[in-house]
Design an enzyme around this catalytic site. Structure first.
Site, PDB file in Angstrom:
ATOM      1  N   ALA A   1      40.512  40.302  28.137  1.00  0.00           N
ATOM      2  CA  ALA A   1      41.934  39.575  28.500  1.00  0.00           C
ATOM      3  C   ALA A   1      42.881  39.698  27.374  1.00  0.00           C
ATOM      4  O   ALA A   1      42.719  39.148  26.414  1.00  0.00           O
ATOM      5  CB  ALA A   1      41.878  38.157  28.832  1.00  0.00           C
TER       6      ALA A   1
ATOM      7  N   SER B   1      48.776  45.550  34.292  1.00  0.00           N
ATOM      8  CA  SER B   1      48.100  46.043  33.078  1.00  0.00           C
ATOM      9  C   SER B   1      49.079  46.731  32.188  1.00  0.00           C
ATOM     10  O   SER B   1      48.694  46.717  30.880  1.00  0.00           O
ATOM     11  CB  SER B   1      46.896  46.923  33.708  1.00  0.00           C
ATOM     12  OG  SER B   1      46.134  47.560  32.591  1.00  0.00           O
TER      13      SER B   1
ATOM     14  N   GLU C   1      50.674  44.102  30.209  1.00  0.00           N
ATOM     15  CA  GLU C   1      49.667  43.517  29.227  1.00  0.00           C
ATOM     16  C   GLU C   1      49.252  44.460  28.405  1.00  0.00           C
ATOM     17  O   GLU C   1      49.076  43.657  26.996  1.00  0.00           O
ATOM     18  CB  GLU C   1      48.279  42.907  30.152  1.00  0.00           C
ATOM     19  CG  GLU C   1      48.873  41.680  31.065  1.00  0.00           C
ATOM     20  CD  GLU C   1      47.734  41.569  32.399  1.00  0.00           C
ATOM     21  OE1 GLU C   1      47.773  40.912  33.076  1.00  0.00           O
ATOM     22  OE2 GLU C   1      46.592  42.558  32.299  1.00  0.00           O
ATOM     23  N   GLN C   2      48.680  45.547  28.508  1.00  0.00           N
ATOM     24  CA  GLN C   2      48.423  46.633  27.176  1.00  0.00           C
ATOM     25  C   GLN C   2      49.733  46.623  26.310  1.00  0.00           C
ATOM     26  O   GLN C   2      49.333  46.902  25.131  1.00  0.00           O
ATOM     27  CB  GLN C   2      47.941  47.840  27.863  1.00  0.00           C
ATOM     28  CG  GLN C   2      46.638  47.466  28.701  1.00  0.00           C
ATOM     29  CD  GLN C   2      45.929  48.818  28.783  1.00  0.00           C
ATOM     30  OE1 GLN C   2      45.830  49.584  27.762  1.00  0.00           O
ATOM     31  NE2 GLN C   2      45.127  49.224  29.970  1.00  0.00           N
TER      32      GLN C   2
ATOM     33  N   HIS D   1      39.014  48.714  37.159  1.00  0.00           N
ATOM     34  CA  HIS D   1      39.930  48.597  36.075  1.00  0.00           C
ATOM     35  C   HIS D   1      40.360  49.753  35.107  1.00  0.00           C
ATOM     36  O   HIS D   1      39.434  50.344  34.961  1.00  0.00           O
ATOM     37  CB  HIS D   1      39.318  47.319  35.225  1.00  0.00           C
ATOM     38  CG  HIS D   1      39.281  45.994  35.934  1.00  0.00           C
ATOM     39  ND1 HIS D   1      38.463  45.863  37.135  1.00  0.00           N
ATOM     40  CD2 HIS D   1      40.025  44.858  35.905  1.00  0.00           C
ATOM     41  CE1 HIS D   1      38.639  44.575  37.455  1.00  0.00           C
ATOM     42  NE2 HIS D   1      39.563  43.922  36.851  1.00  0.00           N
ATOM     43  N   PRO D   2      41.609  49.571  34.628  1.00  0.00           N
ATOM     44  CA  PRO D   2      41.806  50.824  33.744  1.00  0.00           C
ATOM     45  C   PRO D   2      41.320  50.604  32.366  1.00  0.00           C
ATOM     46  O   PRO D   2      40.673  49.417  31.710  1.00  0.00           O
ATOM     47  CB  PRO D   2      43.460  50.665  33.604  1.00  0.00           C
ATOM     48  CG  PRO D   2      43.849  49.257  33.768  1.00  0.00           C
ATOM     49  CD  PRO D   2      42.725  48.666  34.924  1.00  0.00           C
TER      50      PRO D   2
ATOM     51  N   PHE E   1      35.700  48.861  29.574  1.00  0.00           N
ATOM     52  CA  PHE E   1      35.507  47.914  28.678  1.00  0.00           C
ATOM     53  C   PHE E   1      36.718  46.764  29.169  1.00  0.00           C
ATOM     54  O   PHE E   1      37.877  47.371  29.434  1.00  0.00           O
ATOM     55  CB  PHE E   1      35.836  48.018  27.382  1.00  0.00           C
ATOM     56  CG  PHE E   1      35.887  46.999  26.398  1.00  0.00           C
ATOM     57  CD1 PHE E   1      34.800  46.004  26.079  1.00  0.00           C
ATOM     58  CD2 PHE E   1      37.136  46.621  26.090  1.00  0.00           C
ATOM     59  CE1 PHE E   1      34.870  44.946  25.066  1.00  0.00           C
ATOM     60  CE2 PHE E   1      37.279  45.533  25.024  1.00  0.00           C
ATOM     61  CZ  PHE E   1      36.218  44.729  24.648  1.00  0.00           C
TER      62      PHE E   1
END
Length: 292
Positions: A126, A88, A91-92, A72-73, A123
């Site tokens: 959601a 991702s 979302e970010q 995961h990033p 870390f």
């Protein structure tokens, strides 16, 4: 996010390769999870499909689970500059991580470094359901966790992220609905004849009244609302016309004016489920919860 939705029936009927390609982005950099459930079709619901995919992860040894989490990033502007998966990135970016001020970037960088050093994987949160203050507060709290507890919480966040991504791609089974029931606790009776509105949001995000009715003799909505596939994940509001209800039953203005119209906001996480919202009501107070 995907341009088009597919149905469960279409997903169940796809060749294995197409099925895996359609669901590969649901879990970050882990197409093997979709591969692990391809032979278990057909699935009757998204809930069943998601549960099966989570079981694939749960069945893996510890080192494989940790390697999965490492895929995961980081949540950081640097991740967005360097590039990551389309999911991702979206979302970010929507969470505002690409537009942080320098002080917040420095704080986030320090938190990421401390977390990676302690736990050995990034870390995970959601972020679609977390404001920046929520993200930072969660980050600081979880730094104090034990490695075992933190891995469990990271996997729980993966569960939330993957569920939202699954809902982006596949139409849920049309089994969900909403209902409400109101009890007048002063009179110890159902609140019959109470005006109620159900509000949601339209495609542009603007509030919209979806249903309007008067409670029946049992103080209830009388039937399930937004059934047959109309219920979607998101935030809804029940709006109860309590001043009119109490006025009709002889409560004086000072007694019935304290609350005004009672509004109960709630979230639908899984649109395949039924969400029942009871309301226990007096002119000066109310209590609500998710019922059954």
């Amino acid at each position: 996010m995907p341009a088009a939705m597919t149905t469960l029936a279409e997903l169940n009927a796809m060749p294995a390769g197409d099925f895996m390609a359609a669901l590969a982005p649901v879990f970050e950099n882990a197409p093997w999870i979709a591969e692990g459930v391809a032979a278990k079709r057909p699935f009757a619901s998204l809930t069943a499909l998601h549960k099966a995919m989570l079981s694939v992860i749960a069945e893996q040894p510890d080192d494989v689970q940790v390697a999965f989490l490492r895929g995961h990033p980081r949540l950081s502007p640097e991740t967005l500059r360097k590039g990551t998966t389309a999911e991702s990135t979206a979302e970010q970016t929507a969470a505002g991580i690409g537009a942080l001020d320098e002080a917040t970037i420095a704080k986030l960088t320090a938190l990421n470094a401390a977390y990676d050093s302690k736990f050995g994987f990034p870390f995970i949160l959601a972020v679609r359901r977390a404001s920046l203050p929520t993200m930072l507060a969660t980050f600081e709290r979880r730094l104090a966790a034990t490695p075992e507890a933190e891995r469990a919480e990271a996997l729980a966040e993966v569960q939330a992220i993957s569920w939202m991504r699954l809902l982006d791609r596949v139409q849920p089974a049309p089994t969900g609905s909403l209902s409400t029931h109101v009890l007048d606790t002063v009179r110890a009776m159902p609140a019959a004849g109470l005006g109620v509105e159900l509000w949601g949001r339209d495609a542009s995000g603007q509030p919209i009244c979806l249903e309007s009715f008067t409670t029946d003799a049992n103080g209830a909505s009388g039937h399930d609302l937004l059934g047959q596939g109309r219920l979607r994940a998101g935030t809804y509001e029940w709006r109860y016309d309590t001043p009119t209800y109490f006025a009709a039953r002889g409560y004086p203005t000072p007694a019935r004016s304290f609350l005004g119209k009672v509004t109960v906001a709630f979230s639908v996480w899984n649109p395949e489920e039924h969400f029942h919202v009871p309301l226990l009501l007096t002119p000066g107070s109310y209590m609500t919860y998710r019922g059954s």
